[in-house]
Enzyme design. Structure first.
Site, PDB file in Angstrom:
ATOM      1  CE  LYS A 142       9.025  -7.720  62.041  1.00  0.00           C
ATOM      2  NZ  LYS A 142       8.952  -8.791  63.050  1.00  0.00           N
ATOM      3  CB  ALA A 177      11.406 -18.388  64.746  1.00  0.00           C
ATOM      4  N   GLY A 198      12.413 -13.563  62.819  1.00  0.00           N
ATOM      5  CA  GLY A 198      13.797 -13.132  62.591  1.00  0.00           C
ATOM      6  C   GLY A 198      13.898 -11.706  62.080  1.00  0.00           C
ATOM      7  CG  ASN A 258      10.560  -2.375  67.791  1.00  0.00           C
ATOM      8  OD1 ASN A 258      11.615  -2.810  67.352  1.00  0.00           O
ATOM      9  ND2 ASN A 258       9.998  -2.844  68.892  1.00  0.00           N
ATOM     10  CG  ASN A 261      13.374  -5.890  69.452  1.00  0.00           C
ATOM     11  OD1 ASN A 261      13.673  -6.484  70.484  1.00  0.00           O
ATOM     12  ND2 ASN A 261      12.917  -6.516  68.378  1.00  0.00           N
ATOM     13  CB  CYS A 299      14.537  -9.901  68.676  1.00  0.00           C
ATOM     14  SG  CYS A 299      13.938 -11.146  67.515  1.00  0.00           S
TER      15      CYS A 299
HETATM   16  C1  FMN Z   1       4.573 -12.561  64.985  1.00  0.00           C
HETATM   17  C2  FMN Z   1       5.241 -11.669  65.976  1.00  0.00           C
HETATM   18  C3  FMN Z   1       6.216 -10.768  65.549  1.00  0.00           C
HETATM   19  C4  FMN Z   1       6.856  -9.923  66.468  1.00  0.00           C
HETATM   20  N1  FMN Z   1       7.783  -9.038  66.016  1.00  0.00           N
HETATM   21  C5  FMN Z   1       8.371  -8.173  66.888  1.00  0.00           C
HETATM   22  C6  FMN Z   1       9.301  -7.198  66.424  1.00  0.00           C
HETATM   23  O1  FMN Z   1       9.570  -7.067  65.233  1.00  0.00           O
HETATM   24  N2  FMN Z   1       9.868  -6.372  67.368  1.00  0.00           N
HETATM   25  C7  FMN Z   1       9.566  -6.454  68.705  1.00  0.00           C
HETATM   26  O2  FMN Z   1      10.105  -5.674  69.500  1.00  0.00           O
HETATM   27  N3  FMN Z   1       8.663  -7.361  69.162  1.00  0.00           N
HETATM   28  C8  FMN Z   1       8.072  -8.213  68.293  1.00  0.00           C
HETATM   29  N4  FMN Z   1       7.144  -9.120  68.754  1.00  0.00           N
HETATM   30  C9  FMN Z   1       6.852  -9.199  70.200  1.00  0.00           C
HETATM   31  C10 FMN Z   1       5.556  -8.457  70.557  1.00  0.00           C
HETATM   32  O3  FMN Z   1       5.635  -7.084  70.267  1.00  0.00           O
HETATM   33  C11 FMN Z   1       5.204  -8.661  72.052  1.00  0.00           C
HETATM   34  O4  FMN Z   1       6.233  -8.111  72.852  1.00  0.00           O
HETATM   35  C12 FMN Z   1       5.018 -10.133  72.446  1.00  0.00           C
HETATM   36  O5  FMN Z   1       4.407 -10.852  71.408  1.00  0.00           O
HETATM   37  C13 FMN Z   1       4.176 -10.296  73.711  1.00  0.00           C
HETATM   38  O6  FMN Z   1       2.903  -9.708  73.569  1.00  0.00           O
HETATM   39  P1  FMN Z   1       1.574 -10.558  73.129  1.00  0.00           P
HETATM   40  O7  FMN Z   1       1.511 -11.742  74.032  1.00  0.00           O
HETATM   41  O8  FMN Z   1       0.448  -9.588  73.281  1.00  0.00           O
HETATM   42  O9  FMN Z   1       1.794 -10.954  71.695  1.00  0.00           O
HETATM   43  C14 FMN Z   1       6.510  -9.987  67.847  1.00  0.00           C
HETATM   44  C15 FMN Z   1       5.520 -10.886  68.256  1.00  0.00           C
HETATM   45  C16 FMN Z   1       4.880 -11.717  67.365  1.00  0.00           C
HETATM   46  C17 FMN Z   1       3.829 -12.671  67.855  1.00  0.00           C
END
Ligand code: FMN
Length: 310
Positions: A48, A73, A75, A102, A130, A133
């Site tokens: 995360k 969302a 955050g 990350n 990252n 976001c």
């Molecule tokens: C609940 C949730 C939390 C996420 N938190 C982060 C994060 O903290 N940092 C980040 O770079 N991407 C975050 N992502 C993005 C994912 O790493 C990924 O790039 C994005 O969801 C697309 O991939 P997927 O369709 O397999 O989920 C988050 C995605 C989800 C669904």
């Protein structure tokens, strides 16, 4: 049928046993997933996002399911750098699979401060920046949509990241993703990950309000996969191939065939995000499925597949 298949890949100098990571924000800091899957059998693990100070994140509701996907969302809620090093790093130190941490921030100084501290940690293979976001007011996507800022933040973090592989995570919310990809490479990115989520909204028709407290969220899951495959192919062809910078394909990967699509399109590895919420063990099923596919197609090494789109 070939008896053995080699599904290991070289990812920016890191030898991965297989090309399957878990994606940031969907599996915590590793211990949360350990009850469901053998993390050491993954190609790699991505934590995360970590920021300098702890963040509570956004008010609820901050998740809503959609057709073939979800909006979040969150955050960037996280425990902050200090607690990460004290509580989570000891768990990561016991893992044999390569771990990327990350990092997120509201300013270049914050990214640098977090990266500098993490670069000292032996157990960490790489950093994922990252800058994409969609759910924070300061930093996040504001960096990732401006090529100059992408290059500046990457250059600044690269200076302090020592021997760690620096992977830059791109947003799909730009006119031409190759421009931001090139900016990251110019700044010294050793790998590119794409994509982060797409800014989106779900409306409650009775209250006529957005369902998420933040109003908007990031769309992820199978719904975004064809767009992510296209963007990975574009960045591979226009930036990654020539620069020798590997691409991590992210977006709606849930099965081996999804992962293989990304590899053929040019990804050196993939990361599973939303798929973990549907089936926490799916990343390892994907690894097995890739092996079966290679055997069926008489592919001796997975590297034959990468970027093989006709
Ligand atoms: C609940 C949730 C939390 C996420 N938190 C982060 C994060 O903290 N940092 C980040 O770079 N991407 C975050 N992502 C993005 C994912 O790493 C990924 O790039 C994005 O969801 C697309 O991939 P997927 O369709 O397999 O989920 C988050 C995605 C989800 C669904």
């Amino acid at each position: 049928m070939a008896e053995t298949v080699d599904i290991s890949v070289d990812f920016a100098g890191i030898q991965l046993a297989n090309p399957v990571f878990t994606a940031s924000g969907t599996c915590g800091y590793a211990d949360e997933l350990a009850d469901f899957t053998d993390i050491n059998s993954l190609g790699g693990f991505i934590t995360k996002s970590i920021t300098l100070k702890p963040r509570k994140g956004l008010p609820t509701p901050r998740i809503i399911e959609t057709d073939s996907g979800m909006l979040n969302a969150i955050g960037l809620a996280n425990i902050g750098l200090e607690r990460f090093i004290a509580e989570k790093l000891p768990i990561i130190e016991k893992l044999s699979a390569p771990v990327f941490v990350n990092i997120a921030g509201e300013s270049i100084e914050e990214y640098v401060a977090v990266a500098e501290k993490l670069a000292e940690q032996k157990a960490i293979a790489g950093l994922e920046l990252n800058i994409s976001c969609p759910n924070v007011k300061a930093g996040g996507i504001m960096f990732g949509t401006d090529p100059k800022q992408v290059e500046n933040v990457t250059t600044a973090v690269k200076k302090v990241s020592g021997s760690k592989v620096l992977m830059v995570k791109l947003t799909p919310s730009v006119t031409d993703i190759s421009v931001t990809a090139r900016a990251a490479v110019n700044g010294g990115a050793g790998a590119l990950s794409l994509v982060n989520t797409f800014t989106a909204m779900v409306v409650d028709i009775d209250t006529r309000r957005p369902v998420l407290a933040n109003r908007t969220g990031g769309l992820s899951g199978p719904a975004i996969r064809p767009v992510a495959v296209y963007l990975v192919n574009k960045v591979y062809n226009e930036v990654g191939k020539e620069a020798g910078v590997p691409v991590l394909g992210v977006g709606g990967v849930r099965t081996a065939s999804d992962a293989i699509e990304f590899l053929i399109a040019g990804a050196t590895a993939v990361a599973v995000g939303t798929g973990n919420f549907i089936e926490p063990g799916c990343a390892l099923e994907i690894v097995e499925g890739i092996k079966k596919y290679c055997k069926r197609h008489k592919i001796a090494s997975i590297t034959e597949l990468i970027g093989s789109l006709k």
